[in-house]
Scaffold this motif. Sequence first.
Motif, PDB file in Angstrom:
ATOM      1  N   ARG A  16      -1.691 -35.468 -16.677  1.00 49.59           N
ATOM      2  CA  ARG A  16      -0.950 -34.254 -17.031  1.00 49.59           C
ATOM      3  C   ARG A  16      -1.891 -33.099 -17.357  1.00 49.59           C
ATOM      4  O   ARG A  16      -1.644 -31.951 -16.972  1.00 49.59           O
ATOM      5  CB  ARG A  16      -0.026 -34.538 -18.206  1.00 49.59           C
ATOM      6  N   ALA A  17      -2.967 -33.384 -18.069  1.00 50.66           N
ATOM      7  CA  ALA A  17      -3.929 -32.335 -18.428  1.00 50.66           C
ATOM      8  C   ALA A  17      -4.622 -31.779 -17.187  1.00 50.66           C
ATOM      9  O   ALA A  17      -4.818 -30.569 -17.063  1.00 50.66           O
ATOM     10  CB  ALA A  17      -4.953 -32.879 -19.416  1.00 50.66           C
ATOM     11  N   GLN A  19      -3.407 -31.749 -14.186  1.00 57.18           N
ATOM     12  CA  GLN A  19      -2.414 -30.959 -13.448  1.00 57.18           C
ATOM     13  C   GLN A  19      -2.251 -29.586 -14.082  1.00 57.18           C
ATOM     14  O   GLN A  19      -2.164 -28.579 -13.395  1.00 57.18           O
ATOM     15  CB  GLN A  19      -1.063 -31.684 -13.401  1.00 57.18           C
ATOM     16  N   ARG A  20      -2.226 -29.540 -15.415  1.00 52.32           N
ATOM     17  CA  ARG A  20      -2.101 -28.252 -16.101  1.00 52.32           C
ATOM     18  C   ARG A  20      -3.289 -27.361 -15.764  1.00 52.32           C
ATOM     19  O   ARG A  20      -3.143 -26.172 -15.505  1.00 52.32           O
ATOM     20  CB  ARG A  20      -2.013 -28.472 -17.617  1.00 52.32           C
ATOM     21  N   ASP A  23      -2.826 -26.026 -12.327  1.00 54.48           N
ATOM     22  CA  ASP A  23      -1.800 -24.979 -12.342  1.00 54.48           C
ATOM     23  C   ASP A  23      -2.351 -23.658 -12.871  1.00 54.48           C
ATOM     24  O   ASP A  23      -1.913 -22.592 -12.454  1.00 54.48           O
ATOM     25  CB  ASP A  23      -0.606 -25.404 -13.211  1.00 54.48           C
ATOM     26  N   MET A  24      -3.300 -23.748 -13.803  1.00 55.17           N
ATOM     27  CA  MET A  24      -3.916 -22.550 -14.376  1.00 55.17           C
ATOM     28  C   MET A  24      -5.056 -22.020 -13.510  1.00 55.17           C
ATOM     29  O   MET A  24      -5.583 -20.945 -13.777  1.00 55.17           O
ATOM     30  CB  MET A  24      -4.451 -22.872 -15.781  1.00 55.17           C
ATOM     31  N   TYR A  31     -10.437 -26.208 -19.131  1.00 59.01           N
ATOM     32  CA  TYR A  31      -9.173 -26.374 -19.854  1.00 59.01           C
ATOM     33  C   TYR A  31      -9.431 -26.983 -21.239  1.00 59.01           C
ATOM     34  O   TYR A  31      -8.940 -26.481 -22.251  1.00 59.01           O
ATOM     35  CB  TYR A  31      -8.236 -27.254 -19.026  1.00 59.01           C
TER      36      TYR A  31
END
Length: 78
Positions: A16-17, A19-20, A23-24, A31
């Motif tokens: 999930r991290a 992917q975030r 996305d950013m 991140y």
Amino acid sequence: MPSRSQITLESSLARRAKQRARDMGISFAEYVRRLIDQDLSGDSVRPRLDDLIGAGDSGGSDVALHEDEYLNEAFGRS
């Protein structure tokens, strides 16, 4: 001088991290750096659950009518 660190994450959290970060449009390392910097500077991305408990507590008045307003205030949204 930069310091190299190693962390261990649960697979689902890492996925999930990452992917975030994608996305950013930044790397996973960037991140993580931003999250750490933000946490240490006191600028929270999201309020902690403890900060939300009791948000909008009116002592039994018309909280349901103003639910969105109270939640927006708690999350710092306009």
